[in-house]
Design a protein around this motif. Structure first.
Motif, PDB file in Angstrom:
ATOM      1  N   GLY A 123       8.140  -0.528   4.558  1.00  0.00           N
ATOM      2  CA  GLY A 123       7.373  -0.367   5.788  1.00  0.00           C
ATOM      3  C   GLY A 123       6.235  -1.371   5.862  1.00  0.00           C
ATOM      4  N   ARG A 124       5.538  -1.372   6.978  1.00  0.00           N
ATOM      5  CA  ARG A 124       4.480  -2.361   7.181  1.00  0.00           C
ATOM      6  C   ARG A 124       3.362  -2.213   6.163  1.00  0.00           C
ATOM      7  NH1 ARG A 124       2.785  -2.477  13.377  1.00  0.00           N
ATOM      8  NH2 ARG A 124       2.531  -0.238  12.991  1.00  0.00           N
ATOM      9  N   TYR A 125       3.002  -0.973   5.833  1.00  0.00           N
ATOM     10  CA  TYR A 125       1.940  -0.781   4.839  1.00  0.00           C
ATOM     11  C   TYR A 125       2.406  -1.234   3.466  1.00  0.00           C
ATOM     12  CZ  TYR A 125      -1.696   1.364   2.003  1.00  0.00           C
ATOM     13  OH  TYR A 125      -2.725   1.567   1.105  1.00  0.00           O
ATOM     14  N   ASN A 126       3.648  -0.933   3.105  1.00  0.00           N
ATOM     15  CA  ASN A 126       4.170  -1.328   1.799  1.00  0.00           C
ATOM     16  C   ASN A 126       4.217  -2.844   1.658  1.00  0.00           C
ATOM     17  OD1 ASN A 126       5.919   1.184   2.952  1.00  0.00           O
ATOM     18  ND2 ASN A 126       5.287   1.542   0.826  1.00  0.00           N
ATOM     19  N   ASN A 169       3.391   2.767   9.183  1.00  0.00           N
ATOM     20  CA  ASN A 169       4.843   2.589   9.067  1.00  0.00           C
ATOM     21  C   ASN A 169       5.627   3.210  10.220  1.00  0.00           C
ATOM     22  OD1 ASN A 169       4.341   1.306   6.677  1.00  0.00           O
ATOM     23  ND2 ASN A 169       5.288   2.846   5.356  1.00  0.00           N
ATOM     24  N   ARG A 226       5.988   6.404  11.067  1.00  0.00           N
ATOM     25  CA  ARG A 226       6.717   7.592  10.634  1.00  0.00           C
ATOM     26  C   ARG A 226       5.841   8.815  10.915  1.00  0.00           C
ATOM     27  NH1 ARG A 226      10.772   6.082   6.928  1.00  0.00           N
ATOM     28  NH2 ARG A 226      11.555   4.076   7.666  1.00  0.00           N
TER      29      ARG A 226
END
Length: 582
Positions: free
Chosen positions: A56-59, A336, A338
């Motif tokens: 995801g974007r944060y990861n 992300n 979600r």
């Protein structure tokens, strides 16, 4: 894998009229689907992170920042090639000028002297008696040590710690001690900051270790005494060891199991880019004091990106800081795109529902069973020898001939393709075979390098074989991390990898002492570096293959895996499908 795989397949929501509607009804809006996951229950805490996604974007933001901040340890660690390099010098004053002998001295041609450090003179003395001279004259050879030195400022490096503190001749053995103290600090920093990070949090200790690293480099650049310079090198090592330990844990804890190996490989690429940048800085600033000062100041640039990150949610859950964990998880979910179900989500309820009893382990658990004992000794040997060879080559490029700056860039350039090949080979032909091939070829290349010393005509070939050896030893280093993370069972995995890392730091310390053996026999240092990888090839014959097998959980699983392959065990088929995912 989405959260639906961990929820009931018939998860439904009640409406006011009492009817039920399938959550996965395609006529329901996407946002409404997310809200309907409210009543779905995660199977365990790991399922939460799996639902949030490993890419995801944060990861990806965490991975990019961790790669970026790892530039600075790579930039500073291999600075020793420039800060501890030899500088051409001559003796500016011998001791015979102040000799009280009544004699006439002339240079002796019968003894081969190192005129930089000492000179031997043939002195003729006249024997006297009661002030009367007789005709007897004696000839005496006198050796005088150099009292002061004059260092060149027009070479590749204008000033290093060697020229600053006069670490030549009788003090030459001290020239590598600063690097030795650095790696002692590195070893201590990994353990110290690792324990503190488990107690106070990854991000907080990462920031403190960064300050430790930056302040240590700046202070070392201004140290007026040799002993103080050594102390600050120890401090730098503590900071870098702690910083890399925290960043590695933080990066892996912020991704899902399927992408952890990729994150680990990419983190090391940040280290490699840091070597490139450090070499460019050294090319334009050739005085060691300013070089350390600039690199210490550059390390402070890692602070702003770290401040936008949140604490590791896995650590927060393990530390039972559930409210803070929920806040961080909701932030990750928003970034992300979600949903965790709004206010009804509780990491505390999930962790308490499925928490497992913690089993205390010790190093003795790694040695009690014959199979585990064998793979433990193999892993320790891999870490020690690969680290000694890696740092032995990396810190010995100045002895290869040619330009030290070009050599450093070449040594860094081979690392990235080595890691790419390592990822491909480990998943295509297996961990065990890849390990044996990489260690074996590294040993062969280092052996060839050893016998190319002594003739300037072979400088190009010497550099080529050394860089090829660096390619294979870099690949072997990453495989050692990957293999050890797979071969140890879950209950002792951190312990096994942690003790292996300790042996790696010891190997790095030993590598700083190996170059001094070149005074005994010129090829000896590289022959010692080559012997370790070749020994690992023989040991790896008895190691099990981990490709395509499920990660062992219990000690019994680990023992079965240890006995499943290699020359010392019976091969067993694993019921798992596909490749192992870390």
């Amino acid at each position: 894998t989405r959260a639906s795989s961990y929820c009931s397949a018939n998860c439904k929501m009640q409406h006011k009229n009492g009817a039920t509607q399938n959550v996965l009804d395609p006529l329901v809006e996407e946002a409404e689907h997310e809200d309907q996951k409210l009543d779905c229950k995660f199977e365990n805490v790991e399922a939460i992170f799996d639902h949030l996604g490993g890419t995801g974007r944060y990861n990806l933001l965490v991975l990019v920042i961790m790669v970026y901040v790892n530039l600075f340890p790579g930039m500073i660690t291999l600075s020793a090639n420039f800060t501890a390099a030899d500088v051409p010098f001559n003796c500016s004053k011998f001791g015979f000028e102040n000799s009280s002998l009544s004699s006439t001295c002339a240079p002796s041609t019968s003894i081969d002297d190192n005129l930089q450090c000492r000179v031997t003179l043939n002195c003729t003395e006249s024997a006297g008696l009661n002030g009367q001279l007789d005709n007897s004259i004696s000839s005496v050879l006198k050796t005088f040590e150099c009292q002061s030195f004059q260092f060149s400022t027009t070479g590749a490096l204008q000033e290093t710690a060697v020229s600053r503190f006069g670490l030549v001749c009788q003090r030459a053995w001290m020239s590598n001690l600063a690097t030795t103290f650095f790696f002692i600090g590195f070893l201590f920093g990994c353990s110290l900051y690792g324990a503190l990070a488990d107690r106070f949090g990854r991000l907080r200790m990462m920031l403190i270790a960064l300050c430790n690293m930056s302040v240590g480099a700046i202070a070392a650049s201004q140290a007026p005494f040799l002993w103080l310079y050594w102390c600050f090198q120890l401090l730098i090592g503590i900071g870098i060891g702690g910083f890399m330990s925290c960043t590695f844990s933080f990066a892996l804890e912020n991704t899902d199991p399927a992408h952890r190996s990729i994150s680990g490989f990419n983190l090391h690429n940040g280290w490699t880019v840091g070597i490139f940048l450090g070499t460019f800085i050294a090319y334009f600033e050739r005085r060691y004091s300013r070089l350390l000062l600039y690199k210490g100041l550059c390390a402070a640039a890692a602070l702003p990106p770290l401040l936008i990150l949140s604490e590791s949610p896995r650590w927060l859950v393990s530390a039972r800081r559930y409210k803070q964990a929920d806040s961080v998880l909701h932030r990750i979910a928003r970034i992300n795109r979600r949903s965790l179900g709004g206010d009804a989500f509780s990491s505390e309820a999930i962790s308490r529902r499925f928490e497992k009893r913690v089993v205390k382990t010790s190093v003795l658990d790694l040695l009690r069973r014959p199979g585990m004992r064998r793979v433990t000794f193999i892993a320790w040997a891999m870490f020690f020898n690969v680290s000694m060879a890696y740092y032995g080559i990396s810190l010995g490029i100045g002895d290869l001939g040619g330009s030290i700056f070009v050599n450093q860039l070449l040594a860094a350039a081979v690392e990235i393709p080595a890691r790419l090949l390592g990822m491909l080979a480990s998943y295509r032909i297996g961990r065990r075979v890849s390990t044996m091939v990489s260690f074996g070829l590294a040993g062969i290349c280092l052996t060839a390098t050893a016998f190319l010393f002594g003739d300037s005509r072979y400088t190009g070939a010497r550099i080529a074989t050394a860089m090829t050896g660096k390619f294979w030893i870099t690949l072997a280093f990453d495989l050692a991390w990957l293999y050890s993370a797979e071969v140890f069972p879950t209950v002792v995995r951190s312990l096994g990898v942690g003790t292996g890392s300790t042996f790696a730091r010891v190997g790095a310390m030993v590598s700083t002492l190996v170059p001094g053996l070149g005074f005994v026999w010129r090829p000896l240092p590289f022959l010692i570096l080559a012997a370790g990888p070749l020994l690992v090839v023989l040991l790896a014959v008895a190691a099990p293959e981990t490709k395509g097998r499920r990660l062992p959980d219990s000690m019994e699983d680990g023992e079965r895996l240890a006995q499943a392959g290699g020359c010392c065990g019976r091969r067993q088929e694993d019921s798992g499908r596909g490749d192992i995912e870390l």
